[in-house]
Design a protein around this motif. Structure first.
Motif, mmCIF file in Angstrom:
data_model
loop_
_atom_site.group_PDB
_atom_site.id
_atom_site.type_symbol
_atom_site.label_atom_id
_atom_site.label_comp_id
_atom_site.label_asym_id
_atom_site.label_seq_id
_atom_site.Cartn_x
_atom_site.Cartn_y
_atom_site.Cartn_z
ATOM 1 N N ASP A 295 -11.057 3.423 -6.893
ATOM 2 C CA ASP A 295 -9.991 2.855 -7.088
ATOM 3 C C ASP A 295 -10.003 2.081 -8.444
ATOM 4 N N ARG B 135 -11.673 -1.125 2.415
ATOM 5 C CA ARG B 135 -11.843 0.316 1.339
ATOM 6 C C ARG B 135 -13.015 -0.265 0.590
ATOM 7 N N ASN C 195 -9.167 -4.648 -1.858
ATOM 8 C CA ASN C 195 -9.743 -3.389 -1.503
ATOM 9 C C ASN C 195 -10.996 -3.898 -0.136
ATOM 10 N N CYS D 275 -4.935 8.917 0.613
ATOM 11 C CA CYS D 275 -5.496 8.484 -0.443
ATOM 12 C C CYS D 275 -6.248 9.662 -1.059
ATOM 13 N N GLU E 90 0.739 -1.080 0.131
ATOM 14 C CA GLU E 90 -0.021 -0.050 0.038
ATOM 15 C C GLU E 90 0.833 1.281 0.220
ATOM 16 N N CYS F 85 -9.229 11.460 4.004
ATOM 17 C CA CYS F 85 -8.145 10.767 3.913
ATOM 18 C C CYS F 85 -6.756 11.375 3.688
#
Length: 350
Positions: free
Chosen positions: A242, A235, A230, A340, A192, A337
């Motif tokens: 994404d 996520r 994810n 990201c 990541e 965040c």
């Protein structure tokens, strides 16, 4: 020949259907040297040629990030990989930018905030696209040179763009980067971290060089793996961001994934049949004995299922296609965040 036509058409259809890349726009292609990104570059090369039935009209540039330090390559191996990639990028005739992963340590703090959105870009098929096409055609008529100049050779980013041959980064920077990766506790977190640093470097390069869009070479297989990964990492709220065709979380730089309709097998066959050069680098920390990352576990699981049930990956991919493209919206920086840039999914349902 039938397979080639199918392969080329799929790429043009993906771009034509979504209409997010305007004529004359500068687009940065993120090249890793792997099969998918190399096939993507070949598709852009062919799409810009005079013989193409539906020519691409954007201005491409290439970016490559050298990551040999965290992949445990020796300095000699890193230099060899860099030389191979530079030869591959030079052969395209497009302006290119060679970066080292160590340069991520020098990124400005502004990379952790989305840039101001450019006017006219959010719409995918609205009047802004038509306006861009009309102005592009008008500009060509004014130049009296209807399409004879190759978009890849823009005067804004030509001979000066390819950097002069340079060596590896300062050893102190390399040690600092390795110290950060060593401090990360698990293989999953390292994967990541690497992806985050790559994305930040590419987006900052696009901003510095005036590129509005970034093309990533993620295949259908890679998108399916990412989708389940994810979910495993919690996520799920950001799956559409994404893995979707467009990713607008960075504001002024839009990320697009034009290769997401190709399976890894299709790409491998295309590269083999048409001699597309690739440069393969080892995965993260290959010489360590430790548990696999979630990314590697999901990849092995899906590819193993795919051997017995050939529709596995496409089924996962099509399921992801049904997800809403609207992620959680951040009304303030505290609800975003820091790593990201996605809006935090903190509002519970009824």
């Amino acid at each position: 020949s039938c397979f080639r036509e199918y392969f080329v058409h799929k790429f043009r259809a993906m771009l034509g259907k979504n209409r997010v890349i305007f004529p004359g726009e500068k687009v940065l292609l993120a090249v890793s040297g792997g099969p998918a990104s190399s096939a993507m570059v070949r598709q852009v090369q062919e799409g810009l040629s005079r013989e193409a039935a539906k020519r691409l009209r954007f201005v491409p540039g290439l970016v490559y990030i050298e990551e040999g330090a965290v992949r445990r390559q020796s300095p000699e191996q890193r230099e060899q990989t860099l030389a191979q990639m530079e030869a591959l990028l030079q052969a395209t005739g497009f302006p290119y930018h060679l970066l080292h992963l160590e340069e991520a340590l020098e990124l400005p703090p502004s990379i952790l905030q989305p840039g101001p959105e450019r006017s006219g870009t959010p719409g995918t098929s609205g009047p802004s696209y038509k306006k861009a096409v009309d102005s592009f055609i008008q500009q060509q008529r004014q130049d009296g040179d209807s399409g004879t100049s190759l978009p890849g050779h823009s005067t804004q980013d030509t001979p000066a763009a390819p950097p002069a041959p340079r060596g590896l980064p300062d050893p102190a920077q390399t040690q600092e980067l390795l110290r950060i990766f060593e401090a990360v506790g698990t293989a999953t977190a390292r994967e990541e971290l690497l992806e985050m640093l790559q994305t930040h470097l590419i987006v900052q390069t696009a901003r510095d060089r005036g590129y509005n869009k970034v093309m990533m070479g993620e295949s259908l297989t890679r998108v399916a793996i990412k989708l389940l990964t994810n979910l495993s990492l919690g996520r799920g709220a950001f799956l559409a961001v994404d893995t979707g065709f467009t990713d607008q979380r960075h504001g002024d730089v839009m990320v697009v994934r034009p290769m997401r309709d190709y399976t890894a097998k299709e790409i491998a066959f295309y590269n083999f049949f048409y001699s597309v050069p690739t440069v393969i680098v080892p995965p993260l920390f290959t010489k360590r004995r430790e548990k696999l990352s979630i990314h590697q576990l999901v990849e092995r699981f899906l590819l193993g299922l795919q051997e017995e049930f050939p529709s596995t990956i496409s089924t996962v991919y099509r399921t992801g296609e049904k997800l809403s493209p609207e992620p959680a919206k951040a009304t303030s920086e505290s609800q975003r965040c820091l790593l990201c840039l996605c809006g935090l999914d903190t509002i519970g349902g009824e």
